[in-house]
Design a protein around this motif. Structure first.
Motif, PDB file in Angstrom:
ATOM      1  N   HIS A  16       0.765  -1.110  -0.062  1.00 44.76           N
ATOM      2  CA  HIS A  16      -0.065   0.008   0.064  1.00 44.76           C
ATOM      3  C   HIS A  16       0.780   1.294   0.016  1.00 44.76           C
ATOM      4  CE1 HIS A  16      -3.869  -1.684  -0.021  1.00 44.76           C
ATOM      5  NE2 HIS A  16      -3.533  -2.592   0.677  1.00 44.76           N
ATOM      6  N   ALA A  17       1.889   1.442   0.941  1.00 47.83           N
ATOM      7  CA  ALA A  17       2.738   2.550   0.970  1.00 47.83           C
ATOM      8  C   ALA A  17       3.516   2.644  -0.302  1.00 47.83           C
ATOM      9  CB  ALA A  17       3.681   2.626   2.067  1.00 47.83           C
ATOM     10  N   VAL A  18       3.641   1.490  -0.836  1.00 43.96           N
ATOM     11  CA  VAL A  18       4.517   1.550  -2.254  1.00 43.96           C
ATOM     12  C   VAL A  18       3.921   2.180  -3.370  1.00 43.96           C
ATOM     13  CG1 VAL A  18       3.789  -0.614  -3.087  1.00 43.96           C
ATOM     14  CG2 VAL A  18       5.791   0.217  -3.870  1.00 43.96           C
ATOM     15  N   VAL A  19       2.381   2.184  -3.420  1.00 43.68           N
ATOM     16  CA  VAL A  19       1.404   2.825  -4.209  1.00 43.68           C
ATOM     17  C   VAL A  19       1.773   4.580  -4.053  1.00 43.68           C
ATOM     18  CG1 VAL A  19      -0.670   3.541  -4.876  1.00 43.68           C
ATOM     19  CG2 VAL A  19      -0.293   1.363  -4.196  1.00 43.68           C
ATOM     20  N   VAL A 123       1.497  -9.842 -19.712  1.00 40.42           N
ATOM     21  CA  VAL A 123       0.350 -10.824 -19.611  1.00 40.42           C
ATOM     22  C   VAL A 123      -0.485 -10.395 -18.367  1.00 40.42           C
ATOM     23  CG1 VAL A 123      -0.123 -13.273 -19.190  1.00 40.42           C
ATOM     24  CG2 VAL A 123       1.631 -12.538 -20.696  1.00 40.42           C
ATOM     25  N   GLU A 124       0.200 -10.105 -17.353  1.00 37.12           N
ATOM     26  CA  GLU A 124      -0.608  -9.861 -15.761  1.00 37.12           C
ATOM     27  C   GLU A 124      -1.416  -8.758 -15.945  1.00 37.12           C
ATOM     28  OE1 GLU A 124      -0.676 -12.557 -13.489  1.00 37.12           O
ATOM     29  OE2 GLU A 124      -0.403 -11.095 -12.217  1.00 37.12           O
ATOM     30  N   TRP A 125      -0.823  -7.610 -16.712  1.00 38.74           N
ATOM     31  CA  TRP A 125      -1.722  -6.306 -17.068  1.00 38.74           C
ATOM     32  C   TRP A 125      -2.782  -6.445 -17.755  1.00 38.74           C
ATOM     33  CZ3 TRP A 125      -0.967  -1.464 -15.282  1.00 38.74           C
ATOM     34  CH2 TRP A 125      -1.552  -0.491 -16.298  1.00 38.74           C
ATOM     35  N   ARG A 126      -2.651  -7.273 -18.715  1.00 38.48           N
ATOM     36  CA  ARG A 126      -3.874  -7.560 -19.621  1.00 38.48           C
ATOM     37  C   ARG A 126      -4.791  -8.291 -18.998  1.00 38.48           C
ATOM     38  NH1 ARG A 126      -1.543  -8.983 -25.840  1.00 38.48           N
ATOM     39  NH2 ARG A 126       0.039  -7.247 -25.837  1.00 38.48           N
ATOM     40  N   GLY A 132      -2.509  -3.282 -11.432  1.00 34.45           N
ATOM     41  CA  GLY A 132      -1.661  -4.178 -11.019  1.00 34.45           C
ATOM     42  C   GLY A 132       0.063  -3.526 -11.279  1.00 34.45           C
ATOM     43  N   SER A 133       0.912  -3.924 -10.202  1.00 34.92           N
ATOM     44  CA  SER A 133       2.115  -3.609 -10.279  1.00 34.92           C
ATOM     45  C   SER A 133       2.994  -4.767 -10.728  1.00 34.92           C
ATOM     46  CB  SER A 133       2.562  -3.318  -8.981  1.00 34.92           C
ATOM     47  OG  SER A 133       3.033  -4.358  -8.058  1.00 34.92           O
ATOM     48  N   TRP A 167       7.874   1.748 -11.222  1.00 30.85           N
ATOM     49  CA  TRP A 167       8.595   1.137 -10.495  1.00 30.85           C
ATOM     50  C   TRP A 167       9.945   0.763 -10.879  1.00 30.85           C
ATOM     51  CZ3 TRP A 167       3.996   0.118 -12.832  1.00 30.85           C
ATOM     52  CH2 TRP A 167       2.629   0.227 -12.177  1.00 30.85           C
ATOM     53  N   HIS A 168      10.805   1.017  -9.817  1.00 38.18           N
ATOM     54  CA  HIS A 168      12.158   0.569 -10.026  1.00 38.18           C
ATOM     55  C   HIS A 168      12.524  -0.527  -9.283  1.00 38.18           C
ATOM     56  CE1 HIS A 168      13.054   4.533 -12.199  1.00 38.18           C
ATOM     57  NE2 HIS A 168      12.592   4.854 -11.045  1.00 38.18           N
ATOM     58  N   LEU A 169      12.850  -1.604  -9.831  1.00 39.64           N
ATOM     59  CA  LEU A 169      13.048  -2.906  -9.328  1.00 39.64           C
ATOM     60  C   LEU A 169      14.578  -3.275  -8.898  1.00 39.64           C
ATOM     61  CD1 LEU A 169      10.221  -3.731 -11.306  1.00 39.64           C
ATOM     62  CD2 LEU A 169       9.966  -4.538  -9.092  1.00 39.64           C
ATOM     63  N   HIS A 170      14.961  -3.902  -7.799  1.00 41.81           N
ATOM     64  CA  HIS A 170      16.144  -4.023  -7.248  1.00 41.81           C
ATOM     65  C   HIS A 170      16.501  -5.428  -6.759  1.00 41.81           C
ATOM     66  CE1 HIS A 170      15.489   0.305  -7.125  1.00 41.81           C
ATOM     67  NE2 HIS A 170      16.979   0.486  -7.413  1.00 41.81           N
ATOM     68  N   ASP A 171      17.724  -5.991  -6.998  1.00 46.67           N
ATOM     69  CA  ASP A 171      17.912  -7.359  -6.227  1.00 46.67           C
ATOM     70  C   ASP A 171      18.115  -6.949  -4.780  1.00 46.67           C
ATOM     71  OD1 ASP A 171      18.889  -9.935  -6.010  1.00 46.67           O
ATOM     72  OD2 ASP A 171      20.960  -8.978  -5.376  1.00 46.67           O
ATOM     73  N   LEU A 172      17.940  -7.854  -3.897  1.00 44.67           N
ATOM     74  CA  LEU A 172      17.973  -7.839  -2.544  1.00 44.67           C
ATOM     75  C   LEU A 172      18.540  -8.988  -1.910  1.00 44.67           C
ATOM     76  CD1 LEU A 172      17.483  -5.848  -0.018  1.00 44.67           C
ATOM     77  CD2 LEU A 172      15.240  -6.713   0.143  1.00 44.67           C
ATOM     78  N   GLU A 173      19.525  -9.108  -1.485  1.00 39.84           N
ATOM     79  CA  GLU A 173      20.116 -10.342  -0.817  1.00 39.84           C
ATOM     80  C   GLU A 173      19.403 -10.402   0.373  1.00 39.84           C
ATOM     81  OE1 GLU A 173      24.393 -10.212  -0.918  1.00 39.84           O
ATOM     82  OE2 GLU A 173      24.473 -12.129   0.084  1.00 39.84           O
ATOM     83  N   LEU A 174      19.255 -11.839   0.890  1.00 41.80           N
ATOM     84  CA  LEU A 174      18.370 -12.050   2.260  1.00 41.80           C
ATOM     85  C   LEU A 174      19.146 -13.055   2.797  1.00 41.80           C
ATOM     86  CD1 LEU A 174      15.035 -12.872   0.607  1.00 41.80           C
ATOM     87  CD2 LEU A 174      15.499 -10.753   1.775  1.00 41.80           C
TER      88      LEU A 174
END
Ligand code: PMV
Length: 333
Positions: A16-19, A123-126, A132-133, A167-174
């Motif tokens: 939600h906050a990401v919106v 595909v998800e968008w359609r 959707g994000s 949206w800027h997507l980044h790799d996150l090591e866990l």
């Protein structure tokens, strides 16, 4: 025959906050969906999905996947999934990404995870009627952890734009992490929950402050993840859940499950995804008492899942290890 698999996901922090431009952390589950595609060679006319004629009402993701990556003729599609559906665990993105992956493999279009993530998001968008994000499909393609941020920085994977959103997507090591997932089996619609928050934000400055507090909890959780500090990560989750409750997207059952998990010793617990139903997640050093406590308050099948598993991959079409490669939730073994 070509096969691919992709994982489900949870949003660890930031939904939600990401919106509204805050960060969010989504992580891959070790529960996967596997799809095989093969040209139909029996002379029959249409595409079959799990032996049934392709049906726009039931196979909406497959229909759009066949449009985005045309196989050049009728195909046989087989799907197999360990990701619980309609539970806020990314089952539709896992299905979409695995289907697109198998189709790309079949048409020699499998290049890299970014190509896959972009095609799967299309595909998800359609399929979702232009909403959707790209978070779920990005995690399904990339695996591990994915940090969604308002601007690009180190470990940047890709940027996706739709209309006014970016949206800027980044790799996150866990660090190695396992969580308990409690599915309420109540269905919340993402679009309704996002609209509910939008109304609240439009009406009051207070809602904006709550959104900013979720952003602070996400940043605290990010630092805790990097330091492998489970106690701090748990309290960031609790804080985020409280704020999500204030925003009106939790439910009495989600609150009950979170409270039961905390009382059973969890470091923290929160709803995951858009809320209004769906699932909650709990972080605990010892998952067994949390699973028992969730069962006691009526949660039918709490799952213990490992986080940060691999993203989409091509799979051998047949052979040993097939089912195992989809993952097995420990609490249901
Ligand atoms: O319910 P999910 O897992 O699809 O999560 C939605 C996340 C939101 O932040 C509520 C919406 C969005 O578009 O980011």
């Amino acid at each position: 025959m070509n096969a691919a698999s992709a994982p489900g996901k949870v949003i660890l922090l930031g939904e939600h906050a990401v919106v509204y431009g805050e960060s969010a952390i989504a992580v891959a589950l070790d529960l996967r969906t596997r799809v095989t595609v093969a040209p139909r060679t029996d002379g029959g006319g249409g595409t079959l999905v799990n032996g049934q004629p392709l049906n726009v009402a039931y196979h909406v993701h497959v229909v759009h996947a066949l449009d985005v990556v045309p196989p050049g003729g009728p195909v046989l599609v087989e799907t197999e999934s360990r990701v619980p559906s309609a539970a806020g665990l990314g089952s539709s993105a896992a299905l979409t990404t695995a289907t697109v992956g198998a189709l790309l493999a079949m048409t020699a279009g499998w290049k890299d995870e970014e190509t896959l993530a972009r095609a799967a998001y299309e595909v998800e968008w359609r399929a979702q009627g232009g909403r959707g994000s790209p978070t779920d499909t990005s995690v399904a393609a990339h695996g591990r952890g994915v940090l969604v941020d308002a601007s690009p920085h180190e470990r940047h994977l890709w940027t996706v734009e739709r209309g006014t959103r970016r949206w800027h997507l980044h790799d996150l090591e866990l660090p190695p992490l396992r969580i308990v997932v409690g599915n309420t089996l109540d269905r919340g619609r993402t679009a309704d929950q996002v609209a509910r928050v939008a109304k609240f934000v439009a009406r009051t400055g207070f809602a904006r402050e709550v959104i900013a507090d979720i952003g602070r909890a996400t940043r605290a959780g990010l630092a805790a993840l990097r330091a492998s500090d489970m106690l701090a990560l748990g309290s960031a989750m609790d804080r985020a859940h409280n704020s999500l409750t204030t925003l009106g997207v939790s439910t009495p059952r989600l609150d009950l499950y979170c409270e039961a998990a905390r009382r059973a010793g969890a470091f923290g617990a929160k709803l995951t995804g858009s809320g209004g139903g769906g699932s909650m997640i709990a972080l605990a050093a010892d998952a067994a008492p949390v699973v028992a406590a969730l069962r006691k308050v009526g949660c039918r099948e709490p799952l213990i899942v490992a986080l940060g598993g691999p993203g989409a991959r091509r799979e051998p079409a047949e052979g040993p290890g097939r089912t195992e490669s989809l993952g097995q939730p420990e609490a249901s073994r």
